[in-house]
Write an enzyme that holds these catalytic residues in place. Structure first.
Site, PDB file in Angstrom:
ATOM      1  N   ALA A   1      60.027 -12.319  64.656  1.00  0.00           N
ATOM      2  CA  ALA A   1      58.759 -11.805  64.039  1.00  0.00           C
ATOM      3  C   ALA A   1      58.012 -12.998  64.426  1.00  0.00           C
ATOM      4  O   ALA A   1      56.467 -12.560  64.785  1.00  0.00           O
ATOM      5  CB  ALA A   1      58.659 -10.600  63.024  1.00  0.00           C
TER       6      ALA A   1
ATOM      7  N   TRP B   1      62.541  -7.824  54.100  1.00  0.00           N
ATOM      8  CA  TRP B   1      61.222  -7.031  54.374  1.00  0.00           C
ATOM      9  C   TRP B   1      61.440  -5.605  54.060  1.00  0.00           C
ATOM     10  O   TRP B   1      62.350  -5.110  54.468  1.00  0.00           O
ATOM     11  CB  TRP B   1      60.971  -7.496  56.293  1.00  0.00           C
ATOM     12  CG  TRP B   1      59.410  -6.369  56.803  1.00  0.00           C
ATOM     13  CD1 TRP B   1      58.489  -6.753  56.138  1.00  0.00           C
ATOM     14  CD2 TRP B   1      59.585  -5.946  57.355  1.00  0.00           C
ATOM     15  NE1 TRP B   1      57.583  -6.533  56.412  1.00  0.00           N
ATOM     16  CE2 TRP B   1      57.737  -5.758  57.605  1.00  0.00           C
ATOM     17  CE3 TRP B   1      60.236  -4.973  58.714  1.00  0.00           C
ATOM     18  CZ2 TRP B   1      57.190  -4.775  58.592  1.00  0.00           C
ATOM     19  CZ3 TRP B   1      59.145  -4.645  59.003  1.00  0.00           C
ATOM     20  CH2 TRP B   1      57.825  -4.337  59.396  1.00  0.00           C
TER      21      TRP B   1
ATOM     22  N   LYS C   1      52.112 -11.986  65.815  1.00  0.00           N
ATOM     23  CA  LYS C   1      51.727 -12.972  65.015  1.00  0.00           C
ATOM     24  C   LYS C   1      51.366 -14.583  65.748  1.00  0.00           C
ATOM     25  O   LYS C   1      50.623 -14.876  65.794  1.00  0.00           O
ATOM     26  CB  LYS C   1      52.966 -13.653  63.587  1.00  0.00           C
ATOM     27  CG  LYS C   1      53.606 -12.077  63.151  1.00  0.00           C
ATOM     28  CD  LYS C   1      53.305 -11.826  62.161  1.00  0.00           C
ATOM     29  CE  LYS C   1      53.807 -10.497  61.545  1.00  0.00           C
ATOM     30  NZ  LYS C   1      53.658  -9.630  60.571  1.00  0.00           N
TER      31      LYS C   1
ATOM     32  N   ASP D   1      66.356 -10.397  64.328  1.00  0.00           N
ATOM     33  CA  ASP D   1      64.219  -9.937  64.088  1.00  0.00           C
ATOM     34  C   ASP D   1      63.987 -10.647  64.100  1.00  0.00           C
ATOM     35  O   ASP D   1      63.745 -11.572  63.156  1.00  0.00           O
ATOM     36  CB  ASP D   1      64.191  -8.994  62.682  1.00  0.00           C
ATOM     37  CG  ASP D   1      62.888  -8.236  62.671  1.00  0.00           C
ATOM     38  OD1 ASP D   1      62.344  -8.211  63.432  1.00  0.00           O
ATOM     39  OD2 ASP D   1      62.844  -8.321  61.482  1.00  0.00           O
TER      40      ASP D   1
HETATM   41  C1  LMR Z   1      54.768  -8.703  56.120  1.00  0.00           C
HETATM   42  O1  LMR Z   1      55.539  -8.650  56.065  1.00  0.00           O
HETATM   43  O2  LMR Z   1      53.464  -8.980  55.442  1.00  0.00           O
HETATM   44  C2  LMR Z   1      54.034  -8.445  57.689  1.00  0.00           C
HETATM   45  O3  LMR Z   1      55.687  -7.877  58.190  1.00  0.00           O
HETATM   46  C3  LMR Z   1      52.925  -7.167  57.530  1.00  0.00           C
HETATM   47  C4  LMR Z   1      54.168  -5.998  57.143  1.00  0.00           C
HETATM   48  O4  LMR Z   1      53.549  -4.734  58.847  1.00  0.00           O
HETATM   49  O5  LMR Z   1      54.516  -5.832  56.663  1.00  0.00           O
END
Ligand code: LMR
Length: 394
Positions: A210, A127, A243, A208
């Site tokens: 999520a 991410w 989420k 992590d």
């Molecule tokens: C994403 O990866 O799209 C989500 O986790 C939202 C974000 O805050 O980036």
């Protein structure tokens, strides 16, 4: 003073959301930011959450501060959701933070204070906010191989070879489930091997999580984090409720730290409390209260679990439909991995140029690395998307 500031690089995901909003085309399709959408393109408030909100409106008698680390009831239900009975309660400490991102930030600050020489390892890719935040806090970072773009699977040998270089005290970020952005996840044997390697290297896992409940189900998605909690003396966890409870804007996340023993847990708790005070004082309470109510009330909980399961299986169905449509359009099975992956995202494996063409010529928005949000697909849009992917050369 302010003229000394420099332009900051935009976050790719947030920037794409802005571009999508500004696009006047009515047939545009948003496969960007990771927000769940139903078949009508809406992001609903989950039934149990709405009921809890009504109940809270009726029964809440004060808006006075909670504790710096948030409410103990919230910690307890979340520890149970994420960890089950994997670890003794006396080794846990908590900090409720604004969203999963807030929890990650607090953990990074904790690392910086506790172990200034530690390197933080993260998967390549990950991410984009992971490296951005690690850099922002000023911690050295390294990446480990994770994804095999040719097969769409985890490059497990590469991952293990890279992590073998971790030093004692280094911290390794692992996605608890539903890897973002690739959708390729460790299987149970691989989790065991990663846990053993980290133990041998005396490196500390930072999980992590999520998307618990979006992959293989609430319990199976927690396999990795529970295993690490059972085996490792210290584990850092950031959990997001954005989420799986659909309460994105309430900013509800939690730090769970596992220490060696209760004495160390007390020290960790003190530092987490102090970090909350320094950064934002008290965490936002509304979302945490809803989560606590939903998880503690058997009826609300059953309804929440049922709706979460609907969300999960609908995404699995969309994965299969897109994989099938791409098989029909391309006459090959090279997109078959989409149906095998789990969670909200996969990468199509397109080039940046192809992704740009999808956006400009077809109004289809995905992140530049060709990550798409599965929940942004619909039965109606899938044939169009499959055709467009082929049209741009995918
Ligand atoms: C994403 O990866 O799209 C989500 O986790 C939202 C974000 O805050 O980036």
């Amino acid at each position: 003073m302010l003229e000394n500031l420099t332009q900051q690089p935009p976050d790719k995901i947030i920037m794409l959301s802005g571009m999508f909003r500004a696009d006047p085309r009515s047939e545009k399709i948003d496969l960007g930011v990771g927000v769940y959408k139903d078949a009508n393109g809406n992001t609903p408030i989950m039934r149990a959450v709405k009921k809890a909100e009504q109940l809270l409106w009726d029964t809440e008698t004060t808006k006075s501060y909670t504790a710096l680390i948030g409410d103990g009831g919230f910690h307890k239900v979340m520890a149970d959701l994420v960890l089950g009975d994997a670890v003794e309660a006396e080794r846990l400490s908590f900090a409720h933070a604004p969203g999963g991102t807030g929890a990650i930030r607090q953990i990074l600050e904790l690392i910086k204070v506790a172990s200034p020489d530690a390197t933080v390892w993260m998967s390549d890719p990950t991410w984009p906010n992971h490296p951005a935040m690690v850099k922002g806090v000023g911690i050295p970072m390294r990446t480990y191989a994770y994804f095999d773009a040719d097969t769409g699977a985890v490059n497990f040998d590469g991952m293990m070879a890279d992590l073998a270089e971790a030093k004692a005290g280094d911290v390794v970020i692992l996605h608890g489930c539903c890897h973002n952005p690739t959708g390729a996840n460790l299987n149970e044997t691989q989790w065991q091997q990663v846990a053993d390697l980290l133990l041998e290297k005396e490196a500390i896992p930072f999980v992590d999580i999520a998307y618990q409940g979006f992959g293989d189900g609430l319990q199976k998605d927690a396999f990795g984090v529970r295993l690490l909690a059972e085996k490792c003396p210290e584990v850092l966890i950031s959990a997001s409720c954005s989420k799986n409870f659909g309460i994105y804007r309430e900013r509800c996340g939690l730090v769970i730290a596992i220490s060696r023993d209760s004495e160390n847990a007390g020290l960790t708790q003190g530092m987490l409390s102090s970090l909350n005070r320094l950064n934002f004082s008290f965490p936002p309470d509304h979302g945490a209260r809803l989560v606590t109510m939903v998880l503690s009330d058997p009826e609300l909980r059953a309804d929440w679990e049922a709706e979460l399961e609907e969300v999960r299986t609908s995404m699995l169905g969309l994965r299969k439909k897109l994989a099938d449509a791409l098989r029909d359009e391309t006459g090959s099975d090279r997109y078959g991995f989409i149906a095998e992956h789990r969670g909200m995202f996969s990468r199509l494996g397109l080039t940046e140029e192809q992704v740009t063409k999808l956006r400009e010529d077809h109004g289809i928005y995905m992140i530049g690395d060709s990550r798409f949000n599965v929940a942004g697909l619909s039965e109606a849009s899938i044939p169009k998307i499959a055709k467009a992917v082929v049209a741009v050369g995918g």
